[in-house]
Write an enzyme that holds these catalytic residues in place. Structure first.
Site, mmCIF file in Angstrom:
data_model
loop_
_atom_site.group_PDB
_atom_site.id
_atom_site.type_symbol
_atom_site.label_atom_id
_atom_site.label_comp_id
_atom_site.label_asym_id
_atom_site.label_seq_id
_atom_site.Cartn_x
_atom_site.Cartn_y
_atom_site.Cartn_z
ATOM 1 N N LYS A 72 32.928 18.075 -1.096
ATOM 2 C CA LYS A 72 32.902 18.404 -2.330
ATOM 3 C C LYS A 72 31.628 18.702 -3.148
ATOM 4 O O LYS A 72 31.358 19.554 -3.914
ATOM 5 C CB LYS A 72 33.557 16.938 -3.246
ATOM 6 C CG LYS A 72 34.988 16.890 -2.882
ATOM 7 C CD LYS A 72 35.606 15.843 -3.850
ATOM 8 C CE LYS A 72 37.054 15.479 -3.374
ATOM 9 N NZ LYS A 72 37.488 14.561 -4.369
ATOM 10 N N GLY A 137 34.417 -0.406 -8.003
ATOM 11 C CA GLY A 137 33.781 0.588 -7.104
ATOM 12 C C GLY A 137 32.787 1.365 -7.555
ATOM 13 O O GLY A 137 32.312 0.997 -8.663
ATOM 14 N N ALA A 138 32.382 2.372 -6.742
ATOM 15 C CA ALA A 138 31.185 3.224 -7.087
ATOM 16 C C ALA A 138 31.130 4.421 -6.218
ATOM 17 O O ALA A 138 30.149 5.014 -6.191
ATOM 18 C CB ALA A 138 29.857 2.485 -7.322
ATOM 19 N N ASN A 161 30.741 -3.225 -8.732
ATOM 20 C CA ASN A 161 30.758 -2.789 -7.274
ATOM 21 C C ASN A 161 29.943 -3.600 -6.291
ATOM 22 O O ASN A 161 29.087 -4.398 -6.846
ATOM 23 C CB ASN A 161 30.012 -1.460 -7.158
ATOM 24 C CG ASN A 161 30.412 -0.490 -5.729
ATOM 25 O OD1 ASN A 161 31.289 -0.499 -5.159
ATOM 26 N ND2 ASN A 161 29.320 -0.270 -5.278
ATOM 27 N N ARG A 166 24.488 0.963 -6.596
ATOM 28 C CA ARG A 166 25.467 2.253 -6.642
ATOM 29 C C ARG A 166 26.082 2.324 -7.982
ATOM 30 O O ARG A 166 26.224 3.337 -8.574
ATOM 31 C CB ARG A 166 26.526 2.214 -5.483
ATOM 32 C CG ARG A 166 25.917 2.500 -4.185
ATOM 33 C CD ARG A 166 26.783 2.898 -3.111
ATOM 34 N NE ARG A 166 27.570 3.871 -3.200
ATOM 35 C CZ ARG A 166 28.733 4.294 -2.569
ATOM 36 N NH1 ARG A 166 29.711 3.558 -2.180
ATOM 37 N NH2 ARG A 166 29.108 5.650 -2.686
ATOM 38 N N GLY A 250 48.544 5.002 -6.399
ATOM 39 C CA GLY A 250 47.592 6.253 -6.580
ATOM 40 C C GLY A 250 48.291 7.607 -6.244
ATOM 41 O O GLY A 250 47.808 8.516 -6.123
HETATM 42 P P1 ATR Z 1 34.971 7.315 -2.259
HETATM 43 O O1 ATR Z 1 35.737 7.788 -1.187
HETATM 44 O O2 ATR Z 1 35.546 7.137 -3.419
HETATM 45 O O3 ATR Z 1 33.770 8.351 -2.212
HETATM 46 P P2 ATR Z 1 33.362 5.291 -0.734
HETATM 47 O O4 ATR Z 1 31.991 5.804 -0.874
HETATM 48 O O5 ATR Z 1 34.050 5.385 0.559
HETATM 49 O O6 ATR Z 1 34.362 6.153 -1.843
HETATM 50 O O7 ATR Z 1 33.216 3.837 -1.318
HETATM 51 C C1 ATR Z 1 34.232 2.920 -1.189
HETATM 52 C C2 ATR Z 1 34.097 2.045 -2.307
HETATM 53 O O8 ATR Z 1 34.762 0.661 -1.791
HETATM 54 C C3 ATR Z 1 32.566 1.544 -2.657
HETATM 55 O O9 ATR Z 1 32.640 1.246 -3.807
HETATM 56 C C4 ATR Z 1 32.508 0.254 -1.599
HETATM 57 O O10 ATR Z 1 31.443 -0.567 -1.960
HETATM 58 P P3 ATR Z 1 29.824 -0.154 -1.999
HETATM 59 O O11 ATR Z 1 29.318 0.733 -2.763
HETATM 60 O O12 ATR Z 1 29.061 -1.576 -1.827
HETATM 61 O O13 ATR Z 1 29.872 0.271 -0.523
HETATM 62 C C5 ATR Z 1 33.837 -0.581 -1.638
HETATM 63 N N1 ATR Z 1 33.814 -1.404 -0.546
HETATM 64 C C6 ATR Z 1 34.313 -1.068 0.741
HETATM 65 N N2 ATR Z 1 34.073 -2.131 1.527
HETATM 66 C C7 ATR Z 1 33.982 -3.149 0.637
HETATM 67 C C8 ATR Z 1 33.966 -4.468 0.830
HETATM 68 N N3 ATR Z 1 34.064 -5.162 2.075
HETATM 69 N N4 ATR Z 1 33.746 -5.451 -0.190
HETATM 70 C C9 ATR Z 1 33.571 -4.686 -1.413
HETATM 71 N N5 ATR Z 1 33.518 -3.505 -1.843
HETATM 72 C C10 ATR Z 1 33.885 -2.561 -0.626
#
Ligand code: ATR
Length: 287
Positions: A72, A137-138, A161, A166, A250
């Site tokens: 993207k 999330g972030a 998050n 982030r 979703g």
């Molecule tokens: P996207 O696909 O939308 O870009 P990503 O970057 O893969 O998303 O992020 C996944 C989200 O799930 C993130 O917000 C991540 O938190 P971090 O920013 O701390 O990595 C969150 N996530 C993944 N595993 C997690 C866990 N075990 N506990 C809490 N949050 C988690």
């Protein structure tokens, strides 16, 4: 004299793209509206030169493509013109090749909001947008949803998050709404009195870790939205239903974000119908 439109060639760019449901959605609409064209999978290896690959598609008479992970940002960089959302997010999920130019747009936030408005229109009173929204999330999807919430006048967003930094990095995308950042361990507080809780983390996905959260603090007429669609009913949505809250999955966001793409390429605004939803659900069985 009737003009014969040449078939429209479009597709989904990503790596991998084998799992993408977008071909199913767009080819359903092509057939439904009696159009001539095809929507295919267009894998692009991140090791390849993205721009060269896009120019190849232009040379092969493609009208454009959707773009998913991890391309993207590269699609943003290759675009000659951008819509305001793509500019804001620095990410493009819709390319169209128009009169020698590459136009980049971002429809992710639109997809979320269009689904929410279609499924929960009765919730959209003046109070709804005054209540806090709790956004977990972030990542990329969080960014698009945060910007869409701000654009639609939600006044207060609680962003939470695991990695606080982030969340801090993306908080500006929520302007002019007020964005308050919560530590992950305080997520139960972040959803206190919220009218809308949105999970954009990967927690709750089939085969992955669970999202450990208590919904007690949510407003009694809250909506719980999980952008995950494998499984369709996550534990979070089960919890929401147990509290008799509106639970949205979703798949709706996926369907609605496809609408502007189809309209740009085919000149027809397609309907998101229950038939199409059921087709996707049937395709997801066993995933
Ligand atoms: P996207 O696909 O939308 O870009 P990503 O970057 O893969 O998303 O992020 C996944 C989200 O799930 C993130 O917000 C991540 O938190 P971090 O920013 O701390 O990595 C969150 N996530 C993944 N595993 C997690 C866990 N075990 N506990 C809490 N949050 C988690």
């Amino acid at each position: 004299m009737t003009t014969i439109r040449k078939p429209v060639s479009v597709g989904i760019i990503g790596w991998p793209v084998s799992h993408s449901r977008s071909p199913l959605i767009h080819n359903y609409w092509i057939a439904k509206y009696g159009l001539s064209g095809n929507y295919s999978r267009l894998p692009i290896d991140p090791a390849d030169n993205f721009e060269t690959k896009i120019r190849d598609l232009v040379d092969q008479d493609y009208q454009g493509a959707n773009v998913t992970i991890p391309h993207k940002e590269a699609a943003f960089a290759v675009s000659d013109e951008l819509d305001s959302m793509a500019q804001k997010l620095g990410a493009v999920n819709l390319l169209s090749f128009e009169a020698g130019k590459i136009i980049g747009r971002n429809t992710d936030g639109y997809g979320f909001m269009a689904h929410l408005e279609a499924a929960a229109s009765r919730y959209f009173n003046s109070d709804f947008k005054k209540k806090p929204v709790c956004l977990l999330g972030a990542g990329g999807a969080t960014r698009a949803i945060l910007a869409a919430l701000a654009d639609h006048g939600f006044e207060l967003i609680h962003l939470c998050n695991r990695t606080r930094a982030r969340a801090e990095e993306i908080a500006h995308l929520g302007a002019p709404s007020q964005v308050n950042i919560f530590d992950w361990e305080h997520r139960d507080l972040a959803l206190e009195d919220a009218g809308l809780l949105i999970n954009t983390t990967s927690l709750g996905m089939a085969g992955g870790l669970a999202l450990d959260i208590c919904l007690k603090g949510l407003s009694d007429d809250a909506i719980v939205y999980d952008i995950i669609y494998t499984p369709l009913e996550t534990d979070l949505l089960k919890q929401a239903k147990a509290r008799e809250l509106l639970a949205l999955d979703g798949l709706g966001m996926l369907l609605h974000q496809a609408v502007p793409s189809f309209e740009v390429w085919f000149g027809v605004r397609p309907d998101v119908t229950s038939d199409l939803y059921d087709l996707l659900v049937a395709d997801l069985v066993g995933v």
